[in-house]
Design an enzyme around this catalytic site. Structure first.
Site, PDB file in Angstrom:
ATOM      1  N   HIS A   1      -4.200   6.528  15.943  1.00  0.00           N
ATOM      2  CA  HIS A   1      -3.155   5.584  15.501  1.00  0.00           C
ATOM      3  C   HIS A   1      -1.998   6.237  14.765  1.00  0.00           C
ATOM      4  CE1 HIS A   1      -4.000   4.880  11.078  1.00  0.00           C
ATOM      5  NE2 HIS A   1      -5.111   5.505  11.421  1.00  0.00           N
TER       6      HIS A   1
ATOM      7  N   CYS B   1      -3.811   4.774   2.325  1.00  0.00           N
ATOM      8  CA  CYS B   1      -5.259   4.893   2.176  1.00  0.00           C
ATOM      9  C   CYS B   1      -5.690   4.700   0.748  1.00  0.00           C
ATOM     10  CB  CYS B   1      -5.689   6.258   2.669  1.00  0.00           C
ATOM     11  SG  CYS B   1      -4.779   6.700   4.120  1.00  0.00           S
TER      12      CYS B   1
ATOM     13  N   GLN C   1      -1.747  14.061  10.766  1.00  0.00           N
ATOM     14  CA  GLN C   1      -0.302  13.808  10.752  1.00  0.00           C
ATOM     15  C   GLN C   1       0.492  14.753  11.647  1.00  0.00           C
ATOM     16  OE1 GLN C   1       1.353  11.315   9.402  1.00  0.00           O
ATOM     17  NE2 GLN C   1      -0.231  10.450   8.091  1.00  0.00           N
TER      18      GLN C   1
ATOM     19  N   THR D   1     -22.015   4.114  21.676  1.00  0.00           N
ATOM     20  CA  THR D   1     -21.279   3.825  22.907  1.00  0.00           C
ATOM     21  C   THR D   1     -19.790   4.104  22.696  1.00  0.00           C
ATOM     22  OG1 THR D   1     -22.893   2.161  23.511  1.00  0.00           O
ATOM     23  CG2 THR D   1     -20.728   1.996  24.565  1.00  0.00           C
TER      24      THR D   1
HETATM   25  C1  PLP Z   1      -4.453   8.865   8.424  1.00  0.00           C
HETATM   26  C2  PLP Z   1      -5.031  10.138   7.962  1.00  0.00           C
HETATM   27  C3  PLP Z   1      -6.418  10.349   7.924  1.00  0.00           C
HETATM   28  C4  PLP Z   1      -7.405   9.262   8.294  1.00  0.00           C
HETATM   29  O1  PLP Z   1      -7.302   8.928   9.646  1.00  0.00           O
HETATM   30  P1  PLP Z   1      -7.941   7.563  10.197  1.00  0.00           P
HETATM   31  O2  PLP Z   1      -7.913   7.756  11.670  1.00  0.00           O
HETATM   32  O3  PLP Z   1      -7.064   6.470   9.714  1.00  0.00           O
HETATM   33  O4  PLP Z   1      -9.329   7.482   9.653  1.00  0.00           O
HETATM   34  C5  PLP Z   1      -6.884  11.567   7.516  1.00  0.00           C
HETATM   35  N1  PLP Z   1      -6.037  12.544   7.145  1.00  0.00           N
HETATM   36  C6  PLP Z   1      -4.704  12.388   7.162  1.00  0.00           C
HETATM   37  C7  PLP Z   1      -3.819  13.522   6.782  1.00  0.00           C
HETATM   38  C8  PLP Z   1      -4.150  11.181   7.569  1.00  0.00           C
HETATM   39  O5  PLP Z   1      -2.838  11.021   7.567  1.00  0.00           O
END
Ligand code: PLP
Length: 389
Positions: free
Chosen positions: A203, A328, A181, A242
Site C-alpha cells: 500500500h 502508525c 518507503q 492461505t
Molecule cells: C508503512 C511502513 C511500515 C509498515 O508497513 P505496513 O505494510 O503498513 O505494515 C514499515 N516501515 C516503514 C518504513 C513504513 O513506512
C-alpha cells in the site's frame, strides 16, 4: 469549494486504477486457492501468484523463490527480526538498529530485548543519516543482525544501505533493510546492496493494503529463518496461511508499474516539491526543513513552522491531508521520535509537519495547498503572541 488535497502519501497511497483492474478478476471468476493442486481454479490462482512473485523479485533484484508473501511490511519486519534472532541463537544474541526506525522495527526490537536479546539502538546525525563508523563500533562478536530503514517515513532521508551492506558482509553479520518507503521509488538491489532480508509493502506503492513481502536470501548460503506463523507450510514453510491472491496480484502489478515509472515519477515529484517550497518560503518567514535535502525521497518534505502547533495547523485546514509524525504512531500524543532523534526540541518537533507527494498530485493542487497552508500559518500566528507576525 476546492476538493480535498491528499499530501500524505507516506501514510498510504491510493490503489492505481491499473492495479485495481488487475485485481478484480481474482475476487470473482478466478477465486481459487493458490494451494489447491488438483484443479484449474487452484492452478490459475497459483499462476497469478507466481507472476506477481517474479515482478516483485525483479524490482528487488532477487530470485522469485526468495520472496515470501506477508500481510505487509510490519509482518515482514517481525518475521525477519524474530525469525533470524531465533534461528541464530547459537551464533549470538545481539542486534543493532537505529533511533529513527519505524515502530514496526523499534517495537519488535523492544520485545526481543524483553525476551533476553541484547539490543543497540544507534543515534543518527542531525541530518538524519546513519554514521557507518558508529555502526562499526557497535558491532560485537555476538552481533547477528543489523536492521536499518532505507528511506525514512517521516523525513524521507535515504540511508547509505550499500555501505552498511558491505560493512555487515565484511563482519559476517546479517543485514535486514526496511524498504517500505523506498521500494519502487528509488532503486533497491539486494545483490548490489548486499541485503540479506528486505521488507516491503503493497500500500505504499499504489498497491492494496494488507499485503507485503519479505525477501530472504537463498543464494550463496541461505539465510535461516524461524517461521513465526505455523500452519499449512505455505511460502516454503516461512509463512503459513492461505495467500491473499487478489492483493498479491495487485502488489505485482504495482511493482511492474513502479519499475517503468520510477525515474520519470521521481523527476516530476521533485519539481512539484520545489514548487511547494518556493511558494511557502516566498510567503512565510520562520519556516525550516527537517532532515537533509541531499539524500531524500523526491516526494518528501518535513517542515517546521516556528511558533505553530502543528496539530492546530492541520485541524485548521481539514481539506489538506498532511500529518504530524507517522500515521502508525498518530494515536499517541508523543512528539515524533524521529525528529527528537535528529536533536530537535520537543517544541520544534511539535511544530513540524510531514508532506508526502505522490503519483496523483497536480500542480494546481500544490498551489492550492501552499496557499491554504501559508494563510493558516499566518492566521494562527496572528492569534498568538508569537514573534512572527
Ligand atoms: C508503512 C511502513 C511500515 C509498515 O508497513 P505496513 O505494510 O503498513 O505494515 C514499515 N516501515 C516503514 C518504513 C513504513 O513506512
Amino acid at each position: 469549494m476546492h476538493p480535498p488535497v491528499y499530501l500524505d502519501y507516506h501514510a498510504t497511497t491510493p490503489v492505481d486504477p491499473r492495479v485495481l483492474e488487475a485485481m478484480l478478476p481474482y475476487f470473482s471468476e478466478r477465486f481459487g486457492n493458490a494451494a489447491s493442486r488438483s484443479h484449474r481454479f487452484g492452478w490459475e490462482a497459483e499462476k497469478a501468484v507466481e507472476q506477481a512473485r517474479r515482478r516483485i523479485a525483479a524490482l528487488a533484484g532477487a530470485l522469485p523463490r526468495e520472496i515470501v508473501f506477508t500481510s505487509g511490511a510490519t509482518e515482514s519486519v517481525n518475521l525477519a527480526l524474530k525469525g533470524v534472532m531465533e534461528a541464530y541463537r547459537q551464533r549470538g544474541n545481539h542486534l543493532i538498529t537505529m533511533a529513527t526506525e519505524h515502530k514496526a522495527v523499534l517495537d519488535t526490537v523492544r520485545r526481543l530485548e524483553r525476551s533476553g536479546f541484547a539490543v543497540t539502538v544507534l543515534p543518527c546525525r542531525p541530518d538524519g543519516l546513519l554514521d557507518p563508523d558508529c555502526l562499526e563500533r557497535a558491532l560485537r562478536p555476538a552481533t547477528v543482525l543489523v536492521s536499518l530503514i532505507h528511506a525514512n517515513n517521516e523525513i524521507g532521508t535515504i540511508q547509505p544501505v550499500a555501505a552498511v551492506g558491505e560493512l555487515c558482509r565484511r563482519h559476517g553479520v546479517l543485514f535486514h533493510c526496511d524498504a517500505a518507503q523506498s521500494f519502487g521509488k528509488v532503486p533497491v538491489n539486494v545483490a548490489a546492496d548486499k541485503i540479506d532480508l528486505l521488507s516491503v509493502s503493497g500500500h505504499k506503492i499504489y498497491g492494496p493494503k494488507g499485503v507485503g513481502a519479505l525477501y530472504v536470501r537463498r543464494q550463496r548460503g541461505a539465510v535461516a529463518l524461524a517461521a513465526q506463523m505455523d500452519g499449512g507450510g505455505h511460502e516454503s514453510g516461512f509463512r503459513s496461511g492461505t495467500l491473499n491472491v487478489p492483493a498479491i496480484v495487485g502488489f505485482g502489478e504495482a511493482c511492474s508499474i513502479a519499475a517503468s515509472a520510477m525515474n520519470t515519477e521521481a523527476a516530476r515529484l521533485g519539481k512539484l516539491r520545489s514548487r511547494l517550497l518556493e511558494r511557502l518560503f516566498g510567503t512565510l518567514v520562520g519556516v525550516a526543513l527537517n532532515g537533509t535535502m541531499e539524500h531524500r525521497l523526491a516526494g518528501n518534505l518535513n517542515l517546521r513552522f516556528e511558533g505553530i502547533d502543528a496539530e492546530a495547523l492541520l485541524m485548521s485546514m481539514p481539506d489538506i491531508a498532511l500529518s504530524t509524525g507517522s500515521a502508525c504512531s498518530s494515536a499517541s500524543v508523543e512528539p515524533s521520535h524521529v525528529l527528537r532523534a535528529l536533536g530537535l526540541s520537543e517544541a520544534e518537533a511539535r511544530s513540524s509537519v510531514r508532506v508526502g507527494l505522490g503519483r496523483f498530485n497536480t500542480e494546481e493542487e500544490i498551489d492550492y495547498a501552499a496557499g491554504r497552508t501559508a494563510e493558516a500559518v499566518q492566521k494562527l500566528r496572528s492569534l498568538s503572541p508569537a514573534v512572527h507576525q
